[in-house]
Motif scaffolding. Structure first.
Motif, PDB file in Angstrom:
ATOM      1  N   PHE A  30      10.835 -21.466  -2.002  1.00  0.00           N
ATOM      2  CA  PHE A  30      10.435 -20.459  -2.673  1.00  0.00           C
ATOM      3  C   PHE A  30       9.393 -19.722  -2.547  1.00  0.00           C
ATOM      4  O   PHE A  30       9.163 -18.561  -2.728  1.00  0.00           O
ATOM      5  CB  PHE A  30      10.475 -20.854  -4.240  1.00  0.00           C
ATOM      6  N   PHE A  31       8.399 -20.716  -1.941  1.00  0.00           N
ATOM      7  CA  PHE A  31       7.121 -19.862  -1.578  1.00  0.00           C
ATOM      8  C   PHE A  31       7.348 -18.988  -0.432  1.00  0.00           C
ATOM      9  O   PHE A  31       6.898 -17.803  -0.256  1.00  0.00           O
ATOM     10  CB  PHE A  31       6.056 -20.766  -1.296  1.00  0.00           C
ATOM     11  N   LEU A  32       7.982 -19.370   0.651  1.00  0.00           N
ATOM     12  CA  LEU A  32       8.358 -18.628   1.545  1.00  0.00           C
ATOM     13  C   LEU A  32       8.918 -17.335   1.390  1.00  0.00           C
ATOM     14  O   LEU A  32       8.829 -16.050   1.733  1.00  0.00           O
ATOM     15  CB  LEU A  32       8.979 -19.329   2.753  1.00  0.00           C
ATOM     16  N   ALA A  33       9.990 -17.397   0.488  1.00  0.00           N
ATOM     17  CA  ALA A  33      10.976 -16.328   0.043  1.00  0.00           C
ATOM     18  C   ALA A  33      10.274 -15.089  -0.567  1.00  0.00           C
ATOM     19  O   ALA A  33      10.282 -14.161  -0.193  1.00  0.00           O
ATOM     20  CB  ALA A  33      12.179 -16.797  -0.826  1.00  0.00           C
ATOM     21  N   ALA A  34       9.401 -15.755  -1.507  1.00  0.00           N
ATOM     22  CA  ALA A  34       8.376 -14.726  -2.436  1.00  0.00           C
ATOM     23  C   ALA A  34       7.490 -14.174  -1.573  1.00  0.00           C
ATOM     24  O   ALA A  34       7.152 -12.914  -1.485  1.00  0.00           O
ATOM     25  CB  ALA A  34       7.831 -15.822  -3.316  1.00  0.00           C
ATOM     26  N   GLU A  35       6.885 -14.815  -0.558  1.00  0.00           N
ATOM     27  CA  GLU A  35       5.992 -14.137   0.526  1.00  0.00           C
ATOM     28  C   GLU A  35       6.627 -13.249   1.280  1.00  0.00           C
ATOM     29  O   GLU A  35       6.117 -11.948   1.587  1.00  0.00           O
ATOM     30  CB  GLU A  35       5.092 -15.224   1.329  1.00  0.00           C
ATOM     31  N   PHE A  36       7.828 -13.494   1.861  1.00  0.00           N
ATOM     32  CA  PHE A  36       8.750 -12.697   2.559  1.00  0.00           C
ATOM     33  C   PHE A  36       9.041 -11.391   1.846  1.00  0.00           C
ATOM     34  O   PHE A  36       8.815 -10.187   2.358  1.00  0.00           O
ATOM     35  CB  PHE A  36       9.733 -13.377   3.014  1.00  0.00           C
ATOM     36  N   VAL A  37       9.316 -11.355   0.618  1.00  0.00           N
ATOM     37  CA  VAL A  37       9.667 -10.241  -0.156  1.00  0.00           C
ATOM     38  C   VAL A  37       8.511  -9.488  -0.667  1.00  0.00           C
ATOM     39  O   VAL A  37       8.463  -8.272  -0.117  1.00  0.00           O
ATOM     40  CB  VAL A  37      10.375 -10.708  -1.496  1.00  0.00           C
ATOM     41  N   LEU A  38       7.364 -10.026  -0.713  1.00  0.00           N
ATOM     42  CA  LEU A  38       6.256  -9.434  -1.026  1.00  0.00           C
ATOM     43  C   LEU A  38       5.662  -8.583   0.175  1.00  0.00           C
ATOM     44  O   LEU A  38       5.676  -7.278   0.064  1.00  0.00           O
ATOM     45  CB  LEU A  38       5.079 -10.171  -1.517  1.00  0.00           C
ATOM     46  N   PHE A  39       5.705  -8.989   1.527  1.00  0.00           N
ATOM     47  CA  PHE A  39       5.318  -8.240   2.552  1.00  0.00           C
ATOM     48  C   PHE A  39       6.326  -7.391   2.921  1.00  0.00           C
ATOM     49  O   PHE A  39       6.034  -6.034   3.428  1.00  0.00           O
ATOM     50  CB  PHE A  39       4.929  -9.343   3.563  1.00  0.00           C
ATOM     51  N   TRP A  40       7.450  -7.813   2.626  1.00  0.00           N
ATOM     52  CA  TRP A  40       8.647  -6.711   2.983  1.00  0.00           C
ATOM     53  C   TRP A  40       8.631  -5.261   2.129  1.00  0.00           C
ATOM     54  O   TRP A  40       8.463  -4.250   2.556  1.00  0.00           O
ATOM     55  CB  TRP A  40      10.060  -7.461   2.921  1.00  0.00           C
ATOM     56  N   LEU A  41       8.298  -5.629   0.695  1.00  0.00           N
ATOM     57  CA  LEU A  41       7.910  -4.440  -0.079  1.00  0.00           C
ATOM     58  C   LEU A  41       6.615  -3.612   0.425  1.00  0.00           C
ATOM     59  O   LEU A  41       6.569  -2.527   0.305  1.00  0.00           O
ATOM     60  CB  LEU A  41       7.838  -4.810  -1.491  1.00  0.00           C
ATOM     61  N   ILE A  42       5.815  -4.181   0.760  1.00  0.00           N
ATOM     62  CA  ILE A  42       4.264  -3.945   0.824  1.00  0.00           C
ATOM     63  C   ILE A  42       4.620  -2.721   2.215  1.00  0.00           C
ATOM     64  O   ILE A  42       4.192  -1.978   2.253  1.00  0.00           O
ATOM     65  CB  ILE A  42       3.303  -4.800   1.456  1.00  0.00           C
ATOM     66  N   VAL A  43       5.556  -3.134   3.368  1.00  0.00           N
ATOM     67  CA  VAL A  43       5.643  -2.319   4.315  1.00  0.00           C
ATOM     68  C   VAL A  43       6.787  -1.242   3.925  1.00  0.00           C
ATOM     69  O   VAL A  43       6.418  -0.272   4.501  1.00  0.00           O
ATOM     70  CB  VAL A  43       6.261  -3.341   5.253  1.00  0.00           C
ATOM     71  N   LYS A  44       7.661  -1.455   3.434  1.00  0.00           N
ATOM     72  CA  LYS A  44       8.648  -0.524   2.956  1.00  0.00           C
ATOM     73  C   LYS A  44       8.175   0.464   2.075  1.00  0.00           C
ATOM     74  O   LYS A  44       8.724   1.724   2.440  1.00  0.00           O
ATOM     75  CB  LYS A  44       9.932  -1.525   2.466  1.00  0.00           C
ATOM     76  N   PHE A  45       7.320   0.167   1.148  1.00  0.00           N
ATOM     77  CA  PHE A  45       6.805   1.365   0.327  1.00  0.00           C
ATOM     78  C   PHE A  45       5.429   1.578   0.804  1.00  0.00           C
ATOM     79  O   PHE A  45       4.781   2.083  -0.416  1.00  0.00           O
ATOM     80  CB  PHE A  45       7.103   0.742  -1.174  1.00  0.00           C
ATOM     81  N   ARG A  46       5.315   1.467   1.934  1.00  0.00           N
ATOM     82  CA  ARG A  46       3.666   1.841   2.279  1.00  0.00           C
ATOM     83  C   ARG A  46       3.596   3.465   2.084  1.00  0.00           C
ATOM     84  O   ARG A  46       4.362   4.060   2.061  1.00  0.00           O
ATOM     85  CB  ARG A  46       3.396   1.544   3.637  1.00  0.00           C
ATOM     86  N   ALA A  47       2.308   3.988   2.002  1.00  0.00           N
ATOM     87  CA  ALA A  47       1.879   5.204   1.753  1.00  0.00           C
ATOM     88  C   ALA A  47       2.477   5.908   2.949  1.00  0.00           C
ATOM     89  O   ALA A  47       2.083   5.557   4.128  1.00  0.00           O
ATOM     90  CB  ALA A  47       0.354   5.541   1.449  1.00  0.00           C
ATOM     91  N   ARG A  48       3.190   7.055   2.627  1.00  0.00           N
ATOM     92  CA  ARG A  48       3.405   8.172   3.982  1.00  0.00           C
ATOM     93  C   ARG A  48       3.346   9.469   3.611  1.00  0.00           C
ATOM     94  O   ARG A  48       3.588   9.983   2.545  1.00  0.00           O
ATOM     95  CB  ARG A  48       5.015   7.563   4.283  1.00  0.00           C
ATOM     96  N   PRO A  49       2.928  10.262   4.805  1.00  0.00           N
ATOM     97  CA  PRO A  49       2.651  11.628   4.411  1.00  0.00           C
ATOM     98  C   PRO A  49       3.904  12.264   3.947  1.00  0.00           C
ATOM     99  O   PRO A  49       5.016  12.301   4.427  1.00  0.00           O
ATOM    100  CB  PRO A  49       2.414  12.034   5.707  1.00  0.00           C
ATOM    101  N   GLY A  50       3.785  13.035   2.658  1.00  0.00           N
ATOM    102  CA  GLY A  50       4.595  13.951   1.935  1.00  0.00           C
ATOM    103  C   GLY A  50       5.784  13.312   1.108  1.00  0.00           C
ATOM    104  O   GLY A  50       6.715  13.820   0.322  1.00  0.00           O
ATOM    105  N   VAL A  51       5.363  11.928   1.000  1.00  0.00           N
ATOM    106  CA  VAL A  51       6.541  11.187  -0.008  1.00  0.00           C
ATOM    107  C   VAL A  51       5.415  10.728  -1.173  1.00  0.00           C
ATOM    108  O   VAL A  51       4.548   9.985  -1.133  1.00  0.00           O
ATOM    109  CB  VAL A  51       6.727   9.725   0.701  1.00  0.00           C
ATOM    110  N   LYS A  52       6.164  11.307  -2.286  1.00  0.00           N
ATOM    111  CA  LYS A  52       5.353  10.895  -3.577  1.00  0.00           C
ATOM    112  C   LYS A  52       5.790   9.559  -4.056  1.00  0.00           C
ATOM    113  O   LYS A  52       6.881   9.194  -3.908  1.00  0.00           O
ATOM    114  CB  LYS A  52       5.603  12.126  -4.425  1.00  0.00           C
ATOM    115  N   ALA A  53       5.038   8.762  -4.899  1.00  0.00           N
ATOM    116  CA  ALA A  53       5.247   7.633  -5.427  1.00  0.00           C
ATOM    117  C   ALA A  53       6.291   8.173  -6.674  1.00  0.00           C
ATOM    118  O   ALA A  53       6.046   8.971  -7.392  1.00  0.00           O
ATOM    119  CB  ALA A  53       3.882   7.103  -5.925  1.00  0.00           C
ATOM    120  N   ARG A  54       7.075   7.005  -6.935  1.00  0.00           N
ATOM    121  CA  ARG A  54       8.086   7.091  -8.026  1.00  0.00           C
ATOM    122  C   ARG A  54       7.636   6.136  -8.954  1.00  0.00           C
ATOM    123  O   ARG A  54       7.220   5.040  -8.808  1.00  0.00           O
ATOM    124  CB  ARG A  54       9.506   6.846  -7.707  1.00  0.00           C
ATOM    125  N   TYR A  55       7.847   6.600 -10.273  1.00  0.00           N
ATOM    126  CA  TYR A  55       7.670   5.614 -11.478  1.00  0.00           C
ATOM    127  C   TYR A  55       8.826   4.889 -11.715  1.00  0.00           C
ATOM    128  O   TYR A  55       9.891   5.690 -12.113  1.00  0.00           O
ATOM    129  CB  TYR A  55       6.976   6.656 -12.748  1.00  0.00           C
TER     130      TYR A  55
END
Ligand SMILES: [Cu+2]
Length: 239
Positions: A30-55
């Motif tokens: 569970f720990f490894l899965a949670a960390e994997f998802v956390l870092f995957w989301l951090i990379v996937k939704f990182r700040a990118r020029p021209g992309v606005k954050a969604r609520y």
């Protein structure tokens, strides 16, 4: 893996270790899965020029399932762990297999007194052998221990047996163990019992039948310690 560091010296030590391993594997996955998802989301939704954050409110079923499904999985594994733990608990603490011999353990500030049955195999007879801070056992013999305290709370802990049992003044607590290897192992007090708590380590010596018989021949009977048996010497199987 625990046995790499602390010998398994009782019949139920391996069961306790297996339980620890099961918990480590499940929690670790569970720990490894949670960390994997956390870092995957951090990379996937990182700040990118021209992309606005969604609520995202996270209220739609398509979104809540990311929380509820893992939650159900946690509950399923909880049940598996509780079932496995109860099985081991029942074996170690509830079941009381028939004894081949009985040994009395008396904790006090800050020493352990052990009353061994002697050659006749019975406690409270003239050939009882009392020792201080050394418990003498025969390998592959099923013992019931009768645990007393003369003063305050102590805890009889034998890491190599994977056994820990509190000693409570006024009670005779009965449990069991069967040593499976010869050798000498630590006994600790695992309950903070006063300023000398750290000064009450003891040893358990496990011998072959022949060596144990030889020890009984030569062991001093120490009659002067007869008075250490607590006044509350009832042998009820309290736990
Ligand atoms: Cu103690």
């Amino acid at each position: 893996m625990i046995s790499w560091y602390v010998t398994q010296a009782s019949s139920y030590a391996a069961d306790v270790d297996d339980l620890f391993l099961l918990i480590a594997l499940i929690v670790g996955a569970f720990f490894l899965a949670a960390e994997f998802v956390l870092f995957w989301l951090i990379v996937k939704f990182r700040a990118r020029p021209g992309v606005k954050a969604r609520y995202v409110t996270g209220e739609k079923t398509s979104e809540t399932k990311w929380v509820s499904y893992p939650h159900y999985l946690v509950l399923v594994f909880d049940i598996i762990l509780v079932a496995a733990a109860l099985r081991v608990w029942n074996d170690v603490k509830i079941d009381l297999p028939p004894a081949e011999e009985r040994v009395r353990i008396i904790a006090q500030q800050w020493a352990w007194t052990f009353v061994h049955a002697g050659p006749d195999g019975r406690l409270d007879t003239a050939d009882d052998i009392r020792t201080v801070n050394v418990l003498n056992l025969q390998v592959n013999r099923l013992y019931h221990f009768e645990l007393h305290s003369k003063d305050t709370l102590h805890s009889f802990s034998v890491p190599a047996f994977r056994l820990k049992q509190d000693a409570v003044p006024g009670r005779a607590i009965v449990g069991w163990f069967r040593p499976t290897v010869t050798g000498e192992f630590d006994i600790q007090c695992a309950e903070l019992c006063g300023i000398g708590h750290g000064l009450m380590p003891a040893r358990v010596r496990i011998r072959s039948a022949a060596a144990q018989a030889a020890w009984m021949e030569t062991a001093p009977r120490m009659p002067q310690l007869a008075a250490v048996t607590p006044a509350v010497s009832n042998t009820r199987a309290e736990r």
